[in-house]
Every structure is written in C-alpha cells, then in structure tokens.
Design a protein around this motif. Structure first.
Motif, mmCIF file in Angstrom:
data_model
loop_
_atom_site.group_PDB
_atom_site.id
_atom_site.type_symbol
_atom_site.label_atom_id
_atom_site.label_comp_id
_atom_site.label_asym_id
_atom_site.label_seq_id
_atom_site.Cartn_x
_atom_site.Cartn_y
_atom_site.Cartn_z
ATOM 1 N N SER A 33 0.824 -1.204 0.000
ATOM 2 C CA SER A 33 0.000 0.000 0.000
ATOM 3 C C SER A 33 0.862 1.260 0.000
ATOM 4 N N ILE A 34 1.891 1.263 0.821
ATOM 5 C CA ILE A 34 2.802 2.408 0.846
ATOM 6 C C ILE A 34 3.520 2.532 -0.501
ATOM 7 N N GLY A 35 3.873 1.409 -1.097
ATOM 8 C CA GLY A 35 4.499 1.454 -2.422
ATOM 9 C C GLY A 35 3.596 2.080 -3.470
ATOM 10 N N LEU A 36 2.305 1.769 -3.391
ATOM 11 C CA LEU A 36 1.345 2.355 -4.333
ATOM 12 C C LEU A 36 1.267 3.867 -4.187
ATOM 13 N N VAL A 37 1.176 4.342 -2.939
ATOM 14 C CA VAL A 37 1.018 5.780 -2.741
ATOM 15 C C VAL A 37 2.305 6.527 -3.090
ATOM 16 N N ALA A 38 3.457 5.930 -2.776
ATOM 17 C CA ALA A 38 4.726 6.583 -3.125
ATOM 18 C C ALA A 38 4.883 6.678 -4.639
ATOM 19 N N ALA A 39 4.497 5.618 -5.350
ATOM 20 C CA ALA A 39 4.597 5.633 -6.809
ATOM 21 C C ALA A 39 3.641 6.657 -7.415
ATOM 22 N N GLY A 51 -4.232 -2.251 9.892
ATOM 23 C CA GLY A 51 -5.203 -2.488 8.831
ATOM 24 C C GLY A 51 -5.747 -1.198 8.254
ATOM 25 N N ILE A 52 -5.986 -0.215 9.121
ATOM 26 C CA ILE A 52 -6.469 1.090 8.660
ATOM 27 C C ILE A 52 -5.415 1.764 7.780
ATOM 28 N N LEU A 53 -4.155 1.657 8.166
ATOM 29 C CA LEU A 53 -3.085 2.260 7.378
ATOM 30 C C LEU A 53 -2.992 1.614 5.993
ATOM 31 N N VAL A 54 -3.126 0.301 5.947
ATOM 32 C CA VAL A 54 -3.127 -0.394 4.653
ATOM 33 C C VAL A 54 -4.203 0.191 3.742
ATOM 34 N N GLU A 110 -5.937 3.101 4.051
ATOM 35 C CA GLU A 110 -5.857 4.540 3.798
ATOM 36 C C GLU A 110 -4.760 4.897 2.796
ATOM 37 N N PHE A 111 -3.615 4.247 2.875
ATOM 38 C CA PHE A 111 -2.556 4.548 1.911
ATOM 39 C C PHE A 111 -2.989 4.161 0.493
ATOM 40 N N ALA A 112 -3.680 3.033 0.363
ATOM 41 C CA ALA A 112 -4.136 2.624 -0.964
ATOM 42 C C ALA A 112 -5.186 3.591 -1.508
ATOM 43 N N VAL A 113 -6.088 4.038 -0.648
ATOM 44 C CA VAL A 113 -7.097 5.005 -1.083
ATOM 45 C C VAL A 113 -6.436 6.316 -1.493
ATOM 46 N N ALA A 141 -7.105 -5.265 -2.148
ATOM 47 C CA ALA A 141 -8.460 -4.709 -2.173
ATOM 48 C C ALA A 141 -9.373 -5.457 -1.209
ATOM 49 N N ARG A 142 -9.196 -6.758 -1.097
ATOM 50 C CA ARG A 142 -10.028 -7.552 -0.185
ATOM 51 C C ARG A 142 -9.727 -7.156 1.267
ATOM 52 N N ALA A 143 -8.452 -6.951 1.572
ATOM 53 C CA ALA A 143 -8.079 -6.531 2.928
ATOM 54 C C ALA A 143 -8.656 -5.153 3.235
ATOM 55 N N MET A 144 -8.613 -4.248 2.260
ATOM 56 C CA MET A 144 -9.175 -2.913 2.441
ATOM 57 C C MET A 144 -10.672 -2.981 2.741
ATOM 58 N N LEU A 145 -11.375 -3.813 1.957
ATOM 59 C CA LEU A 145 -12.821 -3.920 2.129
ATOM 60 C C LEU A 145 -13.163 -4.438 3.523
ATOM 61 N N GLY A 146 -12.404 -5.420 3.983
ATOM 62 C CA GLY A 146 -12.637 -5.936 5.320
ATOM 63 C C GLY A 146 -12.403 -4.890 6.391
ATOM 64 N N THR A 147 -11.365 -4.099 6.209
ATOM 65 C CA THR A 147 -11.057 -3.042 7.178
ATOM 66 C C THR A 147 -12.157 -2.001 7.225
#
Length: 209
Positions: free
Chosen positions: A13-19, A123-126, A128-131, A151-157
């Motif tokens: 998730s952090i990799g996605l937001v940094a990119a 889990g929230i950080l995962v 939020e960074f992706a969003v 995405a599945r982990a995000m939905l669960g969170t």
C-alpha cells in the motif's frame, strides 16, 4: 490477519502511494482531488505526514506535535514542491520498515491520537494509503492497479472500521455502490469516495493544468 500478511500489505500500500506521488507532475499540484477540500499538493502534504506518523507508530516513538498542525509539515517545509515527491519516497521505506516485525502489530499503537490495537491501526493504514494512492492517481491522470488481495483486505477493514471513523469525522458518508463494483471500488465507496469520480481537469475545468 497475521503480522507477516499485514506487513506485506502495508508495504504494498505504501508502495502504491509513493509511486502515485512520484508520478504526479508538479504542474498538477493545484488540480482538485476526490476530496473537495484538497488540491493535489494538500494531499501530498497529508501523505508525507501520514508516513512520518506511521513510522513513529510502528517504532512506538513520539511524533513531532507540529505534524498535526503545520502546513506544510516539517519534513516538507522549506523544500520546493518539485522536491516533495523525493521526500515522500524517502519516507516510504522507513514507514513500512517500522511495521515489518511482529512486535509492531502487537499491543497498542497511536497515530497522532489515542492508542488503539496495533493490528486494527495497521489495517487502517493499509486501506488509507491505498485510497490516497487512488486519490493522487485519479487527480493527476495516472493508472492505478491494486492487487485483489490488497483490495479484499481494504474492504474488510472499512467494513469493520468505517462507521467508527465516520463518527470521528475521518471519513465522508458512504457512497452508493454499483451492483457490479469491484472489491476496490466497494472499498472506495465505503471510504466515502465516488469510484466514478474523474478530474474536471480532464474536461477542461478552470484552475487546472
């Protein structure tokens, strides 16, 4: 979620937001974002703040109080906007690394507020960074590919945490979902984003580059 799985997802998730920040041209920093109150530069500033807070939360060290009030945040202050992406990318690895060990996911941790179970915060950080990666990407005309497992982990969170976060004013109201929405689109909707949002800049809106 095991600490190993959580750490891998947070690194993703952090990799996605940094990119996404790295791919956002500085001349689009004034572009609007899905959050109507923020321009791209405001979002980049927020992401930098989150990365520092994430690093400190994982390491269980106190954060600089100015992170929550200064604009720009201390790590960006005095730096030209052309260097902000470089700073964000430099913060990404330490933030993810602070959560790479089992101990970071145990007990309680805090992100500029009251302590909460570290596993829940991770889990929230995962999520939020992706969003926020999507926020930056869609505001600056980039493509974002989110792995289905993430995405599945995000939905669960968000299914667990969104009502509480919404009550604290951290999320907007849930957006009605399409019946055929993907896991990621459903996550965006739960976070208060409209998955169909597109930048007015793509339509020649005023104040856009």
């Amino acid at each position: 979620m095991t600490p190993l799985a959580g750490a891998e997802q947070l690194t993703q998730s952090i990799g996605l937001v940094a990119a996404a920040v790295d791919g956002a041209p500085v001349d689009r920093y004034e572009n609007p974002t899905p959050d109507s109150e923020w321009r791209v530069k405001d979002l980049v500033n927020h992401i930098a703040m989150m990365l520092v807070l994430t690093r400190d939360a994982g390491a269980r060290t106190a954060s600089d109080p100015a992170l929550l009030t200064a604009n720009p945040v201390p790590v960006l202050a005095g730096r030209p906007e052309s260097e902000w992406a470089l700073v964000v990318n430099g913060l990404a690895e330490p933030a993810a690394g602070a959560w790479s060990g089992t101990r970071a996911w145990q007990g309680e941790a805090a992100l500029g507020g009251p302590p909460m179970p570290a596993e829940a915060l991770g889990g929230i950080l995962v999520a939020e960074f992706a969003v926020h990666a999507w926020d930056v990407a869609v505001a600056t005309g980039q493509r974002l590919d989110v792995p289905e497992s993430l995405a599945r982990a995000m939905l669960g969170t968000y299914a667990r945490e969104a009502p509480r976060m919404r009550g604290l004013g951290l999320l907007a109201d849930e957006v009605p979902q399409d019946v055929h929405a993907s896991l990621f689109e459903r996550s965006l909707a739960l976070s208060g984003r409209n998955p169909r949002w597109s930048s007015p800049c793509a339509r020649g809106g005023k104040g856009c580059n």
